[in-house]
Scaffold this motif. Structure first.
Motif, PDB file in Angstrom:
ATOM      1  N   PRO A 359       0.834  -1.217   0.000  1.00 58.18           N
ATOM      2  CA  PRO A 359       0.000   0.000   0.000  1.00 58.18           C
ATOM      3  C   PRO A 359       0.863   1.261   0.000  1.00 58.18           C
ATOM      4  O   PRO A 359       1.893   1.319   0.665  1.00 58.18           O
ATOM      5  CB  PRO A 359      -0.786  -0.118   1.311  1.00 58.18           C
ATOM      6  N   LYS A 360       0.424   2.252  -0.759  1.00 63.11           N
ATOM      7  CA  LYS A 360       1.142   3.521  -0.823  1.00 63.11           C
ATOM      8  C   LYS A 360       0.411   4.571   0.007  1.00 63.11           C
ATOM      9  O   LYS A 360      -0.801   4.500   0.185  1.00 63.11           O
ATOM     10  CB  LYS A 360       1.271   3.986  -2.275  1.00 63.11           C
ATOM     11  N   PRO A 361       1.141   5.556   0.501  1.00 66.77           N
ATOM     12  CA  PRO A 361       0.495   6.575   1.343  1.00 66.77           C
ATOM     13  C   PRO A 361      -0.336   7.544   0.515  1.00 66.77           C
ATOM     14  O   PRO A 361      -0.078   7.729  -0.682  1.00 66.77           O
ATOM     15  CB  PRO A 361       1.687   7.288   1.976  1.00 66.77           C
ATOM     16  N   PRO A 362      -1.325   8.172   1.141  1.00 69.42           N
ATOM     17  CA  PRO A 362      -2.007   9.283   0.460  1.00 69.42           C
ATOM     18  C   PRO A 362      -0.993  10.366   0.078  1.00 69.42           C
ATOM     19  O   PRO A 362       0.030  10.550   0.750  1.00 69.42           O
ATOM     20  CB  PRO A 362      -2.987   9.794   1.530  1.00 69.42           C
ATOM     21  N   ILE A 363      -1.287  11.070  -0.997  1.00 66.38           N
ATOM     22  CA  ILE A 363      -0.352  12.067  -1.509  1.00 66.38           C
ATOM     23  C   ILE A 363      -0.248  13.275  -0.581  1.00 66.38           C
ATOM     24  O   ILE A 363       0.822  13.858  -0.404  1.00 66.38           O
ATOM     25  CB  ILE A 363      -0.773  12.529  -2.921  1.00 66.38           C
ATOM     26  N   LYS A 364      -1.364  13.652   0.046  1.00 70.81           N
ATOM     27  CA  LYS A 364      -1.377  14.841   0.895  1.00 70.81           C
ATOM     28  C   LYS A 364      -1.897  14.493   2.284  1.00 70.81           C
ATOM     29  O   LYS A 364      -2.632  13.535   2.466  1.00 70.81           O
ATOM     30  CB  LYS A 364      -2.247  15.938   0.278  1.00 70.81           C
ATOM     31  N   ASN A 365      -1.498  15.323   3.245  1.00 70.93           N
ATOM     32  CA  ASN A 365      -2.001  15.143   4.609  1.00 70.93           C
ATOM     33  C   ASN A 365      -3.122  16.121   4.903  1.00 70.93           C
ATOM     34  O   ASN A 365      -3.259  17.148   4.219  1.00 70.93           O
ATOM     35  CB  ASN A 365      -0.862  15.316   5.625  1.00 70.93           C
ATOM     36  N   ASN A 366      -3.902  15.794   5.916  1.00 71.20           N
ATOM     37  CA  ASN A 366      -4.942  16.701   6.401  1.00 71.20           C
ATOM     38  C   ASN A 366      -4.492  17.494   7.628  1.00 71.20           C
ATOM     39  O   ASN A 366      -5.083  18.521   7.956  1.00 71.20           O
ATOM     40  CB  ASN A 366      -6.210  15.927   6.768  1.00 71.20           C
ATOM     41  N   ARG A 367      -3.470  16.962   8.317  1.00 74.93           N
ATOM     42  CA  ARG A 367      -3.003  17.630   9.529  1.00 74.93           C
ATOM     43  C   ARG A 367      -1.554  17.223   9.781  1.00 74.93           C
ATOM     44  O   ARG A 367      -1.180  16.079   9.517  1.00 74.93           O
ATOM     45  CB  ARG A 367      -3.877  17.257  10.726  1.00 74.93           C
ATOM     46  N   ARG A 368      -0.769  18.163  10.266  1.00 78.04           N
ATOM     47  CA  ARG A 368       0.615  17.860  10.628  1.00 78.04           C
ATOM     48  C   ARG A 368       0.816  18.188  12.106  1.00 78.04           C
ATOM     49  O   ARG A 368       0.432  19.266  12.571  1.00 78.04           O
ATOM     50  CB  ARG A 368       1.602  18.660   9.792  1.00 78.04           C
ATOM     51  N   ILE A 369       1.437  17.242  12.815  1.00 77.13           N
ATOM     52  CA  ILE A 369       1.781  17.431  14.222  1.00 77.13           C
ATOM     53  C   ILE A 369       3.287  17.261  14.349  1.00 77.13           C
ATOM     54  O   ILE A 369       3.837  16.251  13.907  1.00 77.13           O
ATOM     55  CB  ILE A 369       1.047  16.418  15.119  1.00 77.13           C
ATOM     56  N   ILE A 370       3.947  18.239  14.932  1.00 80.61           N
ATOM     57  CA  ILE A 370       5.391  18.168  15.139  1.00 80.61           C
ATOM     58  C   ILE A 370       5.644  17.965  16.628  1.00 80.61           C
ATOM     59  O   ILE A 370       5.171  18.744  17.463  1.00 80.61           O
ATOM     60  CB  ILE A 370       6.102  19.437  14.630  1.00 80.61           C
ATOM     61  N   LEU A 371       6.366  16.885  16.963  1.00 80.72           N
ATOM     62  CA  LEU A 371       6.603  16.510  18.349  1.00 80.72           C
ATOM     63  C   LEU A 371       8.077  16.694  18.685  1.00 80.72           C
ATOM     64  O   LEU A 371       8.931  15.937  18.223  1.00 80.72           O
ATOM     65  CB  LEU A 371       6.180  15.058  18.592  1.00 80.72           C
ATOM     66  N   LEU A 372       8.368  17.710  19.486  1.00 82.65           N
ATOM     67  CA  LEU A 372       9.725  18.002  19.924  1.00 82.65           C
ATOM     68  C   LEU A 372      10.062  17.151  21.145  1.00 82.65           C
ATOM     69  O   LEU A 372       9.380  17.206  22.165  1.00 82.65           O
ATOM     70  CB  LEU A 372       9.865  19.484  20.256  1.00 82.65           C
ATOM     71  N   ASN A 373      11.130  16.346  21.031  1.00 86.07           N
ATOM     72  CA  ASN A 373      11.574  15.470  22.115  1.00 86.07           C
ATOM     73  C   ASN A 373      12.646  16.174  22.942  1.00 86.07           C
ATOM     74  O   ASN A 373      13.744  16.446  22.424  1.00 86.07           O
ATOM     75  CB  ASN A 373      12.171  14.177  21.551  1.00 86.07           C
ATOM     76  N   THR A 374      12.366  16.463  24.204  1.00 86.17           N
ATOM     77  CA  THR A 374      13.338  17.155  25.035  1.00 86.17           C
ATOM     78  C   THR A 374      13.422  16.531  26.424  1.00 86.17           C
ATOM     79  O   THR A 374      12.463  15.919  26.901  1.00 86.17           O
ATOM     80  CB  THR A 374      12.987  18.649  25.203  1.00 86.17           C
ATOM     81  N   GLU A 483      18.542  15.700   9.026  1.00 90.09           N
ATOM     82  CA  GLU A 483      19.449  16.239  10.041  1.00 90.09           C
ATOM     83  C   GLU A 483      18.947  17.606  10.498  1.00 90.09           C
ATOM     84  O   GLU A 483      18.344  18.359   9.728  1.00 90.09           O
ATOM     85  CB  GLU A 483      20.854  16.397   9.449  1.00 90.09           C
ATOM     86  N   GLY A 484      19.215  17.926  11.761  1.00 91.39           N
ATOM     87  CA  GLY A 484      18.900  19.249  12.272  1.00 91.39           C
ATOM     88  C   GLY A 484      17.405  19.479  12.423  1.00 91.39           C
ATOM     89  O   GLY A 484      16.630  18.568  12.705  1.00 91.39           O
ATOM     90  N   LYS A 485      16.998  20.715  12.211  1.00 93.24           N
ATOM     91  CA  LYS A 485      15.616  21.127  12.448  1.00 93.24           C
ATOM     92  C   LYS A 485      14.775  20.953  11.184  1.00 93.24           C
ATOM     93  O   LYS A 485      15.166  21.396  10.099  1.00 93.24           O
ATOM     94  CB  LYS A 485      15.597  22.588  12.905  1.00 93.24           C
ATOM     95  N   PHE A 486      13.625  20.325  11.343  1.00 92.80           N
ATOM     96  CA  PHE A 486      12.711  20.123  10.211  1.00 92.80           C
ATOM     97  C   PHE A 486      12.154  21.463   9.744  1.00 92.80           C
ATOM     98  O   PHE A 486      11.834  22.342  10.547  1.00 92.80           O
ATOM     99  CB  PHE A 486      11.567  19.204  10.628  1.00 92.80           C
ATOM    100  N   SER A 487      12.027  21.599   8.414  1.00 87.83           N
ATOM    101  CA  SER A 487      11.383  22.782   7.846  1.00 87.83           C
ATOM    102  C   SER A 487      10.588  22.375   6.619  1.00 87.83           C
ATOM    103  O   SER A 487      10.689  21.245   6.127  1.00 87.83           O
ATOM    104  CB  SER A 487      12.420  23.847   7.477  1.00 87.83           C
ATOM    105  N   GLU A 488       9.833  23.308   6.094  1.00 84.91           N
ATOM    106  CA  GLU A 488       8.937  23.028   4.968  1.00 84.91           C
ATOM    107  C   GLU A 488       9.697  22.554   3.732  1.00 84.91           C
ATOM    108  O   GLU A 488       9.169  21.783   2.917  1.00 84.91           O
ATOM    109  CB  GLU A 488       8.132  24.284   4.641  1.00 84.91           C
ATOM    110  N   LYS A 489      10.930  22.946   3.593  1.00 82.33           N
ATOM    111  CA  LYS A 489      11.714  22.551   2.417  1.00 82.33           C
ATOM    112  C   LYS A 489      11.948  21.043   2.360  1.00 82.33           C
ATOM    113  O   LYS A 489      12.171  20.477   1.285  1.00 82.33           O
ATOM    114  CB  LYS A 489      13.055  23.282   2.403  1.00 82.33           C
TER     115      LYS A 489
END
Length: 573
Positions: A359-374, A483-489
């Motif tokens: 199975p392949k993933p849907p092309i687009k998401n409906n919601r994004r959650i970013i979880l910072l581990n500290t 690597e490093g901090k996630f961004s839209e790019k």
């Protein structure tokens, strides 16, 4: 009769035949503490039916598993999580205390009943307190349905359940981790293979550690290694699962290449490796061919990765028959990659791709959650936190409180979907304080969710740790690592062509990992770091979806906290 109608009848008949071949498999278990010699040092472990590890469950895809579990612990509750089983239609059987069910009290019995819908290599373990650290675990193997075939051939198979072991009991570890100042549990004394290890001696002392004496083992001892006996020029399947409390591991078979074919119950494009990294919560199947000198035996080794290794390798033998198992290999055990060689680990992770036709993933998401581990401080106590919130579970199981609309059972304020944009993940936080919380990510049914796991610097300067994250109730697509901090790019580089389906995935130090899944399974599901001390210290979140659609929750799953009071007064039906 038309050909299309005949084809339809044949299809229906085949489906009915497959359904009739499925079985209901019954197990009756008693969980209690027992004396056991896991590594030559006798200690108290948590066993099932008087043995450690727990019995292996084996069934076929489509089977119903029924486990009648009686708690013989006397002074504490217990639950069992069926790791990797998605529990479609049976979310209360997921076995997570305070999330999907009440803990089973001392002397009480709870019946787990669930369907194993997909072939693969799985395991089970305690999910209450730190009972996995106490030894409450075992293997769960699901073969393909009757009449179906695996997409690869092998002549025989073995199953290795990998774990780590401390001589300090799990209750004392819990107190240490909850103390101010923190008393870290330290590295494990022993690595175990199928519950067996050797402490203060080595099977390969003459090669690897002259300071340790040669192990003197007899076959009947509880800690004697289980030998893998093979015939020359055959292909074998080796099922691997890691239920370690802390250690990330590397496994190798001396002189033999391994071909990875399955990860977390999902087929992958076969690829060859000399060794394999396996993190807590992960499972794999590998194929190896016995094409080496048949007059010799060979080492199978597991070694610590991702932490400075202070625990000796675990060893057992690949015994080429008709050689004697007492004939030790002439070469030293495989040397593991350096513990902090993350490039080696990342290279392995990036080779894991879905088998064609998956199975392949849907092309687009409906919601994004970013979880910072500290890693954080709360009132002087050392904790782990996600988006500055350290998880503390409520007394009332989420499943019941959400399903029946019970007020004040948990924090109804939604937890944050992101962290401050100016947070520097590469440096120590200027403010290390966090807060406790038990809020829930409420997700809409049948939507596509992206989760970005973002690693950061811990409390110490220049410290960032590996974290394997496990999602209950779902498989997810691993879209990429960075690597490093996630961004839209980074979104443009997501793998939407053949990302692997997993239920556990690692985030590397100072890096990020991107996941995508579909909310197609009504229930309340834990998503957490699978390192036992980290979860105990608050490293997890709770997801809920379509809880109003859940029906027929057993009363005994909810008979505690506020839901228990409601049951007693018969206010819900």
């Amino acid at each position: 009769m038309s050909s299309s109608r005949l084809l339809l009848l044949l299809l229906v008949s085949f489906m009915l035949l497959g359904h009739s071949l499925a079985k209901t498999r019954h197990f009756k278990w008693e969980v209690g503490y027992i004396h056991w010699s896991t590594d030559g040092e006798e200690s108290v472990v948590m066993g099932i039916n008087g043995a450690f590890p727990g019995p292996t469950i084996r069934g076929r895809a489509g089977d119903i598993i029924v486990v009648e579990l009686t708690n013989k612990l006397h002074t504490e509750g217990v639950v069992i999580h069926w790791h990797g089983i998605r529990q479609f239609g049976t979310p209360w059987a997921d076995g997570t205390a305070a999330i999907s069910q009440c803990a089973i009290n001392a002397g009480e019995t709870f019946v787990y009943r669930f369907k194993v819908d997909k072939a693969g290599t799985y395991f089970y373990h305690g999910h209450y307190g730190m009972q996995r650290s106490a030894g409450l675990y075992g293997s769960l193997i699901v073969d393909v349905a009757q009449g179906e075939n695996e997409p690869f051939h092998y002549d025989g198979e073995f199953n290795l359940l990998l774990s780590d072991w401390w001589h300090k009991g799990s209750h004392e570890q819990e107190v240490d981790l909850s103390s101010n100042p923190l008393r870290w549990i330290g590295e494990p004394q022993t690595l175990l293979i199928n519950g067996r290890g050797q402490y203060n001696c080595s099977m390969a002392a003459q090669f690897s550690n002259p300071r340790l004496p040669q192990c003197k083992l007899r076959g009947g001892e509880q800690y004697a290694p289980q030998i893998l006996r093979v015939r020359p020029n055959k292909t074998y399947r080796l099922r691997l699962a890691s239920t370690t409390a802390l250690a990330s591991l590397n496994l190798a078979i001396g002189g033999h290449k391994m071909v990875v074919v399955e990860a977390d119950g999902n087929y992958v494009q076969p690829f060859s490796v000399q060794d394999i990294d396996i993190y807590s919560g992960e499972s794999y199947s590998i194929l190896f061919t016995t094409n080496q000198d048949p007059s010799k035996n060979y080492w199978i080794s597991t070694s610590v990765r991702g932490r400075e290794p202070k625990t000796p390798q675990a060893l057992t033998l690949l015994n080429y028959l008709p050689n004697s198992a007492s004939k030790f290999p002439t070469l030293p055990p495989p040397i593991a990659p350096l513990w902090n060689d993350y490039n080696h680990s990342k290279s392995f992770s990036n080779k894991i791709l879905a088998l064609m036709g998956s199975p392949k993933p849907p092309i687009k998401n409906n919601r994004r959650i970013i979880l910072l581990n500290t890693q954080n401080k709360i009132d002087g106590y050392t904790k782990w936190a996600i988006n500055n919130v350290s998880l503390v579970l409520p007394t009332t199981p989420y499943l019941g409180s959400i399903r029946y609309g019970i007020n004040n059972a948990f924090d109804t304020r939604p937890p944050p979907d992101n962290f401050p944009i100016d947070y520097d993940v590469m440096k120590q936080a200027p403010n290390s304080n966090a807060t406790y919380g038990n809020g829930v990510y409420m997700l809409k049914m049948n939507t596509t969710i992206d989760i970005i796991l973002q690693n950061a610097n811990a409390l110490g300067k220049g410290a960032s740790e590996i974290h394997p994250w496990h999602l209950h109730g779902h498989d997810f697509w691993v879209l990429g690592y960075g690597e490093g901090k996630f961004s839209e790019k980074h979104v443009k580089k997501f793998n939407l062509k053949n990302p692997p389906l997993r239920n556990t995935v690692v985030i590397y130090p100072y890096g990020w990992t991107a996941l995508r899944f579909v909310t197609d399974n009504p229930g309340v599901w834990a998503f957490h770091c699978h390192i036992e001390p980290h979860l105990h210290m608050g490293m997890g979140v709770i997801l809920a979806e379509g809880v109003h659609l859940v029906k027929n929750i057993p009363r005994e799953a909810l008979a505690c906290g506020l839901t228990g009071k409601m049951l007693m007064t018969n206010k819900h039906n």
